[in-house]
Design an enzyme around this catalytic site. Structure first.
Site, PDB file in Angstrom:
ATOM      1  CG  ASP A 102      -2.229   0.592   1.051  1.00 37.06           C
ATOM      2  OD1 ASP A 102      -2.281   1.688   0.469  1.00 37.06           O
ATOM      3  OD2 ASP A 102      -3.233   0.001   1.482  1.00 37.06           O
ATOM      4  CG  ASP A 205      -4.395   5.874   0.937  1.00 32.46           C
ATOM      5  OD1 ASP A 205      -5.284   5.050   1.142  1.00 32.46           O
ATOM      6  OD2 ASP A 205      -4.303   6.962   1.551  1.00 32.46           O
ATOM      7  CD  GLU A 254      -8.635   4.881  -1.556  1.00 33.02           C
ATOM      8  OE1 GLU A 254      -9.519   4.555  -0.758  1.00 33.02           O
ATOM      9  OE2 GLU A 254      -7.708   5.642  -1.232  1.00 33.02           O
ATOM     10  CG  HIS A 327      -9.078  -0.897   4.531  1.00 33.46           C
ATOM     11  ND1 HIS A 327      -8.926  -0.907   3.159  1.00 33.46           N
ATOM     12  CD2 HIS A 327      -8.573   0.274   4.950  1.00 33.46           C
ATOM     13  CE1 HIS A 327      -8.347   0.211   2.780  1.00 33.46           C
ATOM     14  NE2 HIS A 327      -8.112   0.947   3.835  1.00 33.46           N
ATOM     15  CG  ASP A 328     -11.305   2.629   3.663  1.00 28.56           C
ATOM     16  OD1 ASP A 328     -10.780   2.540   4.790  1.00 28.56           O
ATOM     17  OD2 ASP A 328     -10.698   3.051   2.654  1.00 28.56           O
TER      18      ASP A 328
HETATM   19  O1  TEU Z   1      -9.288   5.997   1.943  1.00 28.03           O
HETATM   20  C1  TEU Z   1      -9.693   7.136   1.268  1.00 28.03           C
HETATM   21  C2  TEU Z   1     -11.148   7.401   1.134  1.00 28.03           C
HETATM   22  O2  TEU Z   1     -11.499   8.230   0.349  1.00 28.03           O
HETATM   23  C3  TEU Z   1     -12.220   6.751   1.925  1.00 28.03           C
HETATM   24  O3  TEU Z   1     -12.541   5.475   1.587  1.00 28.03           O
HETATM   25  C4  TEU Z   1     -12.018   6.962   3.390  1.00 28.03           C
HETATM   26  O4  TEU Z   1     -11.459   5.858   4.018  1.00 28.03           O
HETATM   27  C5  TEU Z   1     -13.235   7.231   4.162  1.00 28.03           C
HETATM   28  O5  TEU Z   1     -14.008   6.113   4.288  1.00 28.03           O
HETATM   29  C6  TEU Z   1     -13.965   8.449   3.795  1.00 28.03           C
HETATM   30  O6  TEU Z   1     -15.192   8.484   4.390  1.00 28.03           O
HETATM   31  C7  TEU Z   1      -7.917   5.754   2.047  1.00 28.03           C
HETATM   32  C8  TEU Z   1      -7.697   4.524   2.888  1.00 28.03           C
HETATM   33  O7  TEU Z   1      -8.249   3.406   2.241  1.00 28.03           O
HETATM   34  C9  TEU Z   1      -8.264   4.758   4.249  1.00 28.03           C
HETATM   35  O8  TEU Z   1      -8.201   3.619   5.067  1.00 28.03           O
HETATM   36  C10 TEU Z   1      -7.481   5.896   4.864  1.00 28.03           C
HETATM   37  O9  TEU Z   1      -8.047   6.241   6.099  1.00 28.03           O
HETATM   38  C11 TEU Z   1      -7.471   7.131   3.965  1.00 28.03           C
HETATM   39  O10 TEU Z   1      -7.204   6.831   2.613  1.00 28.03           O
HETATM   40  C12 TEU Z   1      -6.367   8.072   4.403  1.00 28.03           C
HETATM   41  O11 TEU Z   1      -5.125   7.515   4.129  1.00 28.03           O
END
Ligand code: TEU
Length: 555
Positions: A102, A205, A254, A327-328
């Site tokens: 990542d 990310d 992403e 994971h989000d």
């Molecule tokens: O996530 C970025 C993002 O835009 C979203 O999915 C975010 O996690 C959130 O749910 C907005 O409501 C990435 C990573 O996947 C996330 O785990 C991190 O917290 C974020 O970036 C910051 O690095």
């Protein structure tokens, strides 16, 4: 004379995402680690995945579970060491599994040496490595009204120099200034160091957010941050890092907020940027207008319209990555289907629909055994910074704690972050210590050991067959996608066609039998069952049973 270009290897590959702190703990700390992952490589090989993407394992204060990195070239002691990482890499490679890191380079931790130097004085040589501005003297004095994705202003006043720094995420995640060529060189050098060590690619990310729209950095424009320079940066990265070795690598960006047109620019092969992106449109369809925590029911026609547009939009112009969870996001079986009575049918139906789209499928750890949302009921049980900030803000603004907890129970990122459920023992086979986040009580029935013993009703086995199908079948990896019955409220139906071959995929997104439209029903009768979650059903023409999916070969 025509030149045959063979398709990239990742068109027939499946990626498995590991969230290391929740996967397997080999040291009894209650936090998963590299030793734990090494111990599960045979499991991953049995599943048949080609690539493992590791959520961040770098040195980090863990303000956002590792998405706040303080040293890009070391492993956090929570997870192990560089030596242990090299072992993991070698043992994965020996099983034919690639490892993707990542890459979190929109921001660092505020405890990264670069930021500590940058904040130390206006004259610091690294001052310009981050995004510093004076206050604007109005309202809260922040330079502009941008909000952090985790609540509150996106600007933090720093007492050392009296200026504000930008943080699109937590205050402990200051944004790097990609305008500065020194920053870019430092990032590329670090990436090359990992590739030289043997890693097989990067999941990047929020990579579309690295290029701020400079004119938005002052004044009060709404400022969604995806400056055009992002494409210059990614092409530069490609030249400096991937050139010469990209055929063996996989890169996935992403890109929250990216449109189909943006994705074409990111992934069209002649532009030499990225292999594929994670778009967010389909995971926003059940968000309310105000925040993602306002849960609105998902309409299947909206999901089909959205994913269908991405399928046709990128068909000849780019490449999709396919995901329902990570994971989000909430657990897909709880979010999109029935995680109770029809959990087996739901989990397998979702898997078949996803894996048979055109693109590279991503399996999030635990989906292959149908893990569910966490069922947390008190705020003390939550760990996720986004969830905790949201709760505090809403309750301070007068919302009822019970209502906020109900939203979190559906939407919180912690739903997907509970420890992996390996077996029915009290600590689920995850740890011998105190788990960092509660183990979901349903692990006594939902776990790897129980699932794998379930014979024809093993979700793992269904995933294994889907993954094998992608490996064996070019119609699955490369076939043209065509949506059928777009307006049908409960059926998700499409075909994949390559040369003389056609597969028909039909899934019932409902807990009651769905009558089949005549055309589809007729085709289902003719076809040979490739995979389905009710076995060979005698009444194949009538209706689809609750959460049933059937994949048949028409020709
Ligand atoms: O996530 C970025 C993002 O835009 C979203 O999915 C975010 O996690 C959130 O749910 C907005 O409501 C990435 C990573 O996947 C996330 O785990 C991190 O917290 C974020 O970036 C910051 O690095």
């Amino acid at each position: 004379m025509s030149i045959e270009i063979s398709p990239a290897w990742w068109t027939s590959a499946v990626v498995y995402q590991i969230y290391p702190r929740s996967f397997a703990d080999s040291t009894g700390t209650g936090i998963g680690d590299l030793g734990g992952i090494r111990g599960k490589l045979d499991y991953l090989q049995q599943l048949g995945v080609d690539v493992v993407w590791l959520s961040p394992i770098y040195r980090s204060p863990q303000a956002d579970n590792g998405y706040d990195i303080s040293d890009y070239q070391d492993i956090d002691p929570l997870f192990g060491s560089l030596e242990e990482f090299d072992l993991l890499l070698a043992e994965a490679h020996a099983r034919g599994i690639k490892i993707v890191m990542d890459l979190v380079v929109n921001h660092t931790s505020d405890e990264h040496a670069w930021f500590e130097e940058s904040r130390s004085s206006l004259a610091s040589p690294k001052r310009d490595w981050y995004i510093w501005r004076d206050g604007d003297g109005v309202d809260g004095h922040e330079p502009n009204p941008w909000r952090s994705m985790f609540g509150g202003p996106a600007w933090q006043l720093d007492a050392v120099t009296g200026q504000y720094y930008l943080h699109l995420f937590a205050a402990k995640q200051p944004d790097l200034n990609w305008e500065n060529p020194e920053v870019r060189v430092a990032v590329y050098t670090m990436m090359n160091w990992w590739l030289d060590r043997g890693v097989d690619g990067f999941r990047m990310d929020v990579i579309n957010l690295i290029a701020k729209v400079q004119s938005d950095l002052v004044g009060d424009s709404p400022g969604y941050v995806m400056g055009d320079q992002v494409h210059d940066y990614l092409q530069e990265m490609n030249r400096e890092v991937f050139a010469g070795r990209d055929a063996d690598l996989i890169t996935v960006g992403e890109t929250p907020g990216a449109t189909v047109d943006d994705a074409i620019q990111f992934t069209s092969s002649d532009r030499l940027e990225l292999d594929m992106v994670f778009q967010f449109e389909h995971v926003g369809l059940d968000h309310g207008p105000r925040t993602k925590f306002d849960n609105v029911p998902l309409k299947l026609v909206d999901l089909k319209r959205s994913l269908g547009r991405w399928q046709s939009g990128l068909a000849d112009a780019g490449w999709n990555s396919l995901y329902f969870s990570n994971h989000d996001q909430p657990r897909s079986v709880s979010r999109f289907s029935d995680d109770g009575e029809f959990r087996y049918e739901s989990a397998t139906m979702l898997a078949a629909i996803l894996h048979l789209h055109r693109g590279t499928p991503y399996v999030y750890q635990g989906d292959e055994i149908g893990m569910t949302n966490a069922g947390l009921t008190t705020i003390e049980q939550y760990q996720d910074i986004e969830s905790l900030n949201y709760y505090a803000e809403e309750v301070a603004a007068g919302a009822s704690p019970a209502a906020v907890l109900a939203s979190l129970a559906f939407r919180s990122r912690d739903n997907a972050r509970t420890p992996m459920q390996w077996d029915a023992t009290p600590l689920a086979g995850f740890t011998t210590g105190t788990p960092w986040l509660e183990i979901t009580p349903n692990h006594s029935t939902i776990n790897v050991a129980t699932d794998r013993a379930a014979g024809p009703r093993s979700i793992f086995e269904f995933y294994r067959r889907l993954i094998a199908l992608r490996h064996e079948s070019t119609v699955v990896s490369l076939g043209v996608f065509e949506m059928l019955e777009a307006e049908h409220p409960t059926l998700y139906a499409f075909t994949r066609t390559l040369g003389e071959e056609t597969l028909l995929v039909v899934g019932n997104f409902s807990g009651v039998p769905s009558e089949l439209p005549l055309a589809v029903a007729g085709e289902l009768v003719i076809g040979n069952l490739v995979i389905g979650n009710y076995g060979e059903v005698p009444d194949i023409a009538g209706a689809l049973l609750p959460w049933e999916v059937r994949v048949v070969r028409l020709r």
